[in-house]
Each structure stands twice: as structure tokens, then as C-alpha cells.
Design a protein around this motif. Structure first.
Motif, mmCIF file in Angstrom:
data_model
loop_
_atom_site.group_PDB
_atom_site.id
_atom_site.type_symbol
_atom_site.label_atom_id
_atom_site.label_comp_id
_atom_site.label_asym_id
_atom_site.label_seq_id
_atom_site.Cartn_x
_atom_site.Cartn_y
_atom_site.Cartn_z
ATOM 1 N N LEU A 173 -61.549 -34.683 37.696
ATOM 2 C CA LEU A 173 -61.586 -34.828 39.150
ATOM 3 C C LEU A 173 -61.389 -33.464 39.822
ATOM 4 O O LEU A 173 -60.562 -32.664 39.401
ATOM 5 C CB LEU A 173 -60.495 -35.789 39.633
ATOM 6 C CG LEU A 173 -60.608 -37.255 39.217
ATOM 7 C CD1 LEU A 173 -59.451 -38.053 39.812
ATOM 8 C CD2 LEU A 173 -61.948 -37.849 39.645
ATOM 9 N N ARG A 174 -62.142 -33.237 40.873
ATOM 10 C CA ARG A 174 -61.971 -32.038 41.698
ATOM 11 C C ARG A 174 -61.291 -32.472 42.996
ATOM 12 O O ARG A 174 -61.886 -33.168 43.828
ATOM 13 C CB ARG A 174 -63.321 -31.389 41.984
ATOM 14 C CG ARG A 174 -63.246 -30.175 42.902
ATOM 15 C CD ARG A 174 -64.612 -29.555 43.128
ATOM 16 N NE ARG A 174 -65.069 -28.826 41.946
ATOM 17 C CZ ARG A 174 -66.227 -28.187 41.870
ATOM 18 N NH1 ARG A 174 -67.065 -28.228 42.902
ATOM 19 N NH2 ARG A 174 -66.565 -27.535 40.784
ATOM 20 N N ILE A 175 -60.033 -32.063 43.175
ATOM 21 C CA ILE A 175 -59.214 -32.524 44.291
ATOM 22 C C ILE A 175 -58.997 -31.400 45.288
ATOM 23 O O ILE A 175 -58.541 -30.309 44.918
ATOM 24 C CB ILE A 175 -57.833 -33.045 43.806
ATOM 25 C CG1 ILE A 175 -58.012 -34.135 42.743
ATOM 26 C CG2 ILE A 175 -57.001 -33.537 44.976
ATOM 27 C CD1 ILE A 175 -58.633 -35.406 43.248
ATOM 28 N N ARG A 176 -59.290 -31.670 46.544
ATOM 29 C CA ARG A 176 -59.058 -30.668 47.590
ATOM 30 C C ARG A 176 -57.559 -30.518 47.831
ATOM 31 O O ARG A 176 -56.804 -31.486 47.901
ATOM 32 C CB ARG A 176 -59.741 -31.083 48.884
ATOM 33 C CG ARG A 176 -59.510 -30.092 50.046
ATOM 34 C CD ARG A 176 -58.384 -30.494 50.965
ATOM 35 N NE ARG A 176 -58.163 -29.495 52.023
ATOM 36 C CZ ARG A 176 -57.233 -29.592 52.948
ATOM 37 N NH1 ARG A 176 -56.408 -30.615 52.956
ATOM 38 N NH2 ARG A 176 -57.081 -28.639 53.870
ATOM 39 N N THR A 177 -57.116 -29.267 47.993
ATOM 40 C CA THR A 177 -55.747 -28.962 48.387
ATOM 41 C C THR A 177 -55.780 -27.981 49.556
ATOM 42 O O THR A 177 -56.817 -27.398 49.874
ATOM 43 C CB THR A 177 -54.940 -28.305 47.248
ATOM 44 O OG1 THR A 177 -55.454 -26.992 47.003
ATOM 45 C CG2 THR A 177 -55.007 -29.122 45.973
ATOM 46 N N MET A 178 -54.635 -27.811 50.208
ATOM 47 C CA MET A 178 -54.484 -26.699 51.129
ATOM 48 C C MET A 178 -54.547 -25.403 50.312
ATOM 49 O O MET A 178 -54.467 -25.421 49.084
ATOM 50 C CB MET A 178 -53.131 -26.775 51.859
ATOM 51 C CG MET A 178 -52.949 -27.977 52.740
ATOM 52 S SD MET A 178 -51.359 -27.843 53.613
ATOM 53 C CE MET A 178 -51.091 -29.554 54.056
ATOM 54 N N THR A 179 -54.636 -24.288 51.019
ATOM 55 C CA THR A 179 -54.683 -22.995 50.328
ATOM 56 C C THR A 179 -53.271 -22.534 49.978
ATOM 57 O O THR A 179 -52.853 -21.425 50.306
ATOM 58 C CB THR A 179 -55.372 -21.944 51.210
ATOM 59 O OG1 THR A 179 -54.701 -21.896 52.476
ATOM 60 C CG2 THR A 179 -56.835 -22.286 51.411
ATOM 61 N N LEU A 180 -52.534 -23.406 49.311
ATOM 62 C CA LEU A 180 -51.165 -23.121 48.885
ATOM 63 C C LEU A 180 -51.121 -23.124 47.360
ATOM 64 O O LEU A 180 -51.479 -24.128 46.733
ATOM 65 C CB LEU A 180 -50.196 -24.181 49.417
ATOM 66 C CG LEU A 180 -49.957 -24.194 50.927
ATOM 67 C CD1 LEU A 180 -49.162 -25.432 51.327
ATOM 68 C CD2 LEU A 180 -49.229 -22.936 51.360
ATOM 69 N N PRO A 181 -50.677 -22.052 46.730
ATOM 70 C CA PRO A 181 -50.620 -22.015 45.262
ATOM 71 C C PRO A 181 -49.799 -23.159 44.671
ATOM 72 O O PRO A 181 -50.145 -23.678 43.610
ATOM 73 C CB PRO A 181 -49.968 -20.653 44.975
ATOM 74 C CG PRO A 181 -50.304 -19.814 46.154
ATOM 75 C CD PRO A 181 -50.291 -20.746 47.327
ATOM 76 N N THR A 182 -48.724 -23.554 45.356
ATOM 77 C CA THR A 182 -47.893 -24.651 44.840
ATOM 78 C C THR A 182 -48.679 -25.959 44.792
ATOM 79 O O THR A 182 -48.592 -26.708 43.811
ATOM 80 C CB THR A 182 -46.641 -24.824 45.710
ATOM 81 O OG1 THR A 182 -47.013 -24.724 47.102
ATOM 82 C CG2 THR A 182 -45.598 -23.768 45.400
ATOM 83 N N HIS A 183 -49.441 -26.262 45.827
ATOM 84 C CA HIS A 183 -50.248 -27.485 45.843
ATOM 85 C C HIS A 183 -51.304 -27.438 44.741
ATOM 86 O O HIS A 183 -51.575 -28.438 44.066
ATOM 87 C CB HIS A 183 -50.919 -27.663 47.206
ATOM 88 C CG HIS A 183 -49.983 -28.094 48.283
ATOM 89 N ND1 HIS A 183 -50.408 -28.708 49.452
ATOM 90 C CD2 HIS A 183 -48.637 -28.023 48.377
ATOM 91 C CE1 HIS A 183 -49.371 -28.975 50.218
ATOM 92 N NE2 HIS A 183 -48.277 -28.564 49.592
ATOM 93 N N GLN A 184 -51.883 -26.272 44.560
ATOM 94 C CA GLN A 184 -52.905 -26.130 43.528
ATOM 95 C C GLN A 184 -52.302 -26.325 42.129
ATOM 96 O O GLN A 184 -52.905 -26.980 41.273
ATOM 97 C CB GLN A 184 -53.554 -24.757 43.648
ATOM 98 C CG GLN A 184 -54.341 -24.572 44.949
ATOM 99 C CD GLN A 184 -54.661 -23.132 45.258
ATOM 100 O OE1 GLN A 184 -55.039 -22.365 44.379
ATOM 101 N NE2 GLN A 184 -54.510 -22.739 46.513
ATOM 102 N N LYS A 185 -51.118 -25.791 41.923
ATOM 103 C CA LYS A 185 -50.468 -25.918 40.622
ATOM 104 C C LYS A 185 -50.076 -27.366 40.327
ATOM 105 O O LYS A 185 -50.120 -27.804 39.174
ATOM 106 C CB LYS A 185 -49.246 -24.996 40.545
ATOM 107 C CG LYS A 185 -49.616 -23.529 40.395
ATOM 108 C CD LYS A 185 -48.397 -22.649 40.234
ATOM 109 C CE LYS A 185 -48.809 -21.194 40.022
ATOM 110 N NZ LYS A 185 -49.572 -21.002 38.760
#
Length: 350
Positions: A173-185
């Protein structure tokens, strides 16, 4: 980010002054936010609407509150800068844009931390919220933090492929996140691909299949109409990311002690309205879970499923926060975790 036409902003703000009777004798508090101008549609405008009503009434018109919704004067990040510069007096700052000015806001991104919405209120209205507010003020130096309104509750995850019941369901799955490294991690730790994307591009990217899913609170899923382009909603409750309500420090310092007390009382009452509306939207037949179920398959994680995801994400995120934000960030993180633990164990009226 779009660029503000400074002359247009100046003209808009000047016009707002001239349109108010006896404007020169008033103190005008202009607030910008990124949601629609409907007090019953979203928690942001519920907060600003109630705040405006109480402040104007209690000061007998000495302070006039003007609200500029829907990013009329620029983006959320630009609102923060405008408050710092004194062009706006207040804004509801989301965690993503705020991170550009105050990176330690990433301390809030410990996944699967809270047991309930009530626990979040206890943490952000208590010792941790006070400490966070003073830390933001100390870092930015030109703002006063007055509270932490609800953006809509806990984050859930929507996607177009399948129900999410375990980590294996995130694979591919490709999930959109905010441009926050923590959210991406967090998303990467769960096994999906994190895809940072600006808010204005999310709906079209879901519609065209550029991304498979996104994460946001239920009221956001509802008013953004993601149920039109997503088939599955999983109540993960993995993050809570409040607004930071901040005002220009010079403006706040220019208020009398009595006016400052009125503003503080107004924030406290507006927070109750803001949080109440978020819960009402979640429970409503048309805009809440019942309405979303008409077009989406909705599932909630069991305690065991949440614990497995917590084990997969939390240790790595805690270590990342410590490494990234240093001694000050670690102290703030440790206070956050301690206050969350207390709030999770708290029993109402006991």
C-alpha cells in the motif's frame, strides 16, 4: 507552497479594519485557519466561532475577533509566519506546518500512545500541555500559545485495496502522510510505502490511484469526502495531532490583565465546543461512521492487533525522536510519555 501577494493581504486586512464601526478604538484579533466557514462542519471553525462570540461579548466589544477560514490569506505555514510578523494576530497551527518552525512538535508522534480521547484532553490541558506551550514560546519568542484544539480526534487509515487487520495488510500500500519524518516512519514501520503529499493534492491522488490511502481523523475523512474514492476505513487510532492555537506575543502583551483573563476563559470554553463537535461528527448519522459505512467497509482493531502494531512502531519512533531532538526533545518526550501513562490509567470521577 503558494506565494502570498503581500499587497493583497495588506488590502484585505486594511478593508477588514475599515469595515468595522469605531475600528480604531477596538483591538482587532484576526485569526486564520485552513477549514471552511461552517461552525457545525468542522472542529476548527467551531473553536474560532465560539471563541469569537465569548471574547466580543465579554469585552463589550473592546476586542473584535475576525476569522479568515479556508486559507483566505495564505497556507497554514504562511499563517504562522504572519502571526509572528503581526500581520495576523492568531492561527490554529497544524503539526505539519508548525514543525517547520518548531521541530520538537514531533514528540507528539509516538504511535498508539493514547487509550481514549479523554486521555488526550487530560494530557494537553495539564502539565505536559503547559510545558509544551512554554517550550514553543521560548523557541519562537514572538508568539503566545493559548491551547491545543482538537483537529478531529484520532487518526484512522483509509485505502482502496483491502481491510487492514494486521501488519501484512499494509504490504504494497502507498499511504499519503504529511511531510513529517515521524509520520513517514510510522507508515514504513507498519510495512507500507509512505508518500508525503500536500493536502490539496490528496483527493485527486486517491481518485487517480497515485496513492492507495491516507490517514486522518474521522471528521476529516467525512468533510473531505474520501468515502467517494476509498473503499476501506480502519479505526487504527494510532495518532493524535492537535492544533496549536497561538497569537502574536506583542498583541497579547498589549491586552489588559482583565482582557487576557477573558481570552483565557474563552479558549477553555471554545475547546469544549471544538472537542464536542468532533465527537458529534464521529457519532452523527450522515457525517460520522454510520454515514461512511454506506460506501466504505469499516473495521476497528482489536486490543491484540493494536498491541502488535504498537510493538512494531513505538520503540523505533521513540528512539528516532530522542536522536533527532536531543536533550530538550528527550526531556519533553519523557514528560509526554509519563503524562500519557497517567491519563491512560485515570478513571473519570474516581
Amino acid at each position: 507552497m503558494k506565494h502570498i501577494n503581500k499587497s493583497l493581504v495588506a488590502a484585505a486586512l486594511a478593508a477588514s479594519l475599515l469595515s468595522a464601526p469605531f475600528a480604531m478604538a477596538e483591538k482587532v484579533l484576526r485569526i486564520g485557519h485552513d477549514n471552511k466557514a461552517d461552525i457545525m462542519e468542522n472542529p476548527a471553525h467551531a473553536f474560532t466561532g465560539v471563541f469569537k462570540n465569548i471574547v466580543e461579548t465579554a469585552t463589550n466589544g473592546e476586542i473584535k475577533v475576525q476569522v479568515f477560514p479556508s486559507n483566505q490569506l495564505g497556507s497554514a505555514k504562511e499563517h504562522i509566519q504572519m502571526v509572528r510578523d503581526g500581520q495576523l494576530q492568531g492561527t490554529l497551527a497544524p503539526v505539519g506546518p508548525l514543525a517547520g518552525y518548531y521541530p520538537r512538535i514531533g514528540v507528539l508522534d509516538v504511535p498508539f500512545a493514547f487509550k481514549s480521547n479523554a486521555a488526550t484532553y487530560e494530557v494537553f490541558d495539564g502539565k505536559f500541555g503547559q510545558t509544551l506551550a512554554r517550550d514553543i514560546e521560548g523557541e519562537l519568542k514572538d508568539v503566545k500559545v493559548l491551547g491545543f484544539p482538537d483537529t478531529g480526534g484520532f487518526f484512522s487509515i483509509t485505502n482502496s485495496k483491502r481491510p487492514i487487520e494486521s501488519q501484512k495488510d499494509f504490504k504494497g500500500l502507498r499511504i499519503r502522510t504529511m511531510t513529517l519524518p515521524t509520520h513517514q516512519k510510522i507508515i514504513q514501520s507498519l510495512g507500507a510505502e509512505a508518500y508525503p503529499l500536500a493536502w490539496g493534492e490528496v483527493y485527486s491522488s486517491l481518485q487517480t490511484g497515485v496513492i492507495d490511502g491516507q490517514m486522518n481523523p474521522i471528521p476529516t475523512v467525512s468533510f473531505a469526502k474520501f468515502n467517494e474514492v476509498q473503499g476501506y476505513l480502519t479505526l487504527t487510532n494510532h495518532l493524535f495531532a492537535p492544533y496549536t492555537f497561538m497569537v502574536n506575543k506583542d498583541f497579547y502583551d498589549g491586552l489588559t490583565a482583565e482582557q487576557q483573563a477573558i481570552v483565557s476563559d474563552a479558549v477553555e470554553i471554545a475547546l469544549s465546543s471544538n472537542r464536542g463537535l468532533a465527537r458529534l461528527i464521529e457519532a452523527s448519522n450522515d457525517r460520522g461512521l454510520d454515514g461512511l459505512k454506506a460506501k466504505m467497509k469499516v473495521n476497528a482493531l482489536s486490543d491484540g492487533q493494536r498491541q502488535a502494531m504498537r510493538n512494531a512502531t513505538q520503540p523505533g519512533l521513540i528512539e528516532y525522536i530522542k536522536e533527532t531532538h536531543g536533550e530538550k526533545g528527550t526531556e519533553l518526550l519523557e514528560l509526554f510519555l509519563a503524562e500519557v501513562d497517567k491519563a491512560n490509567q485515570s478513571v473519570y470521577l474516581q
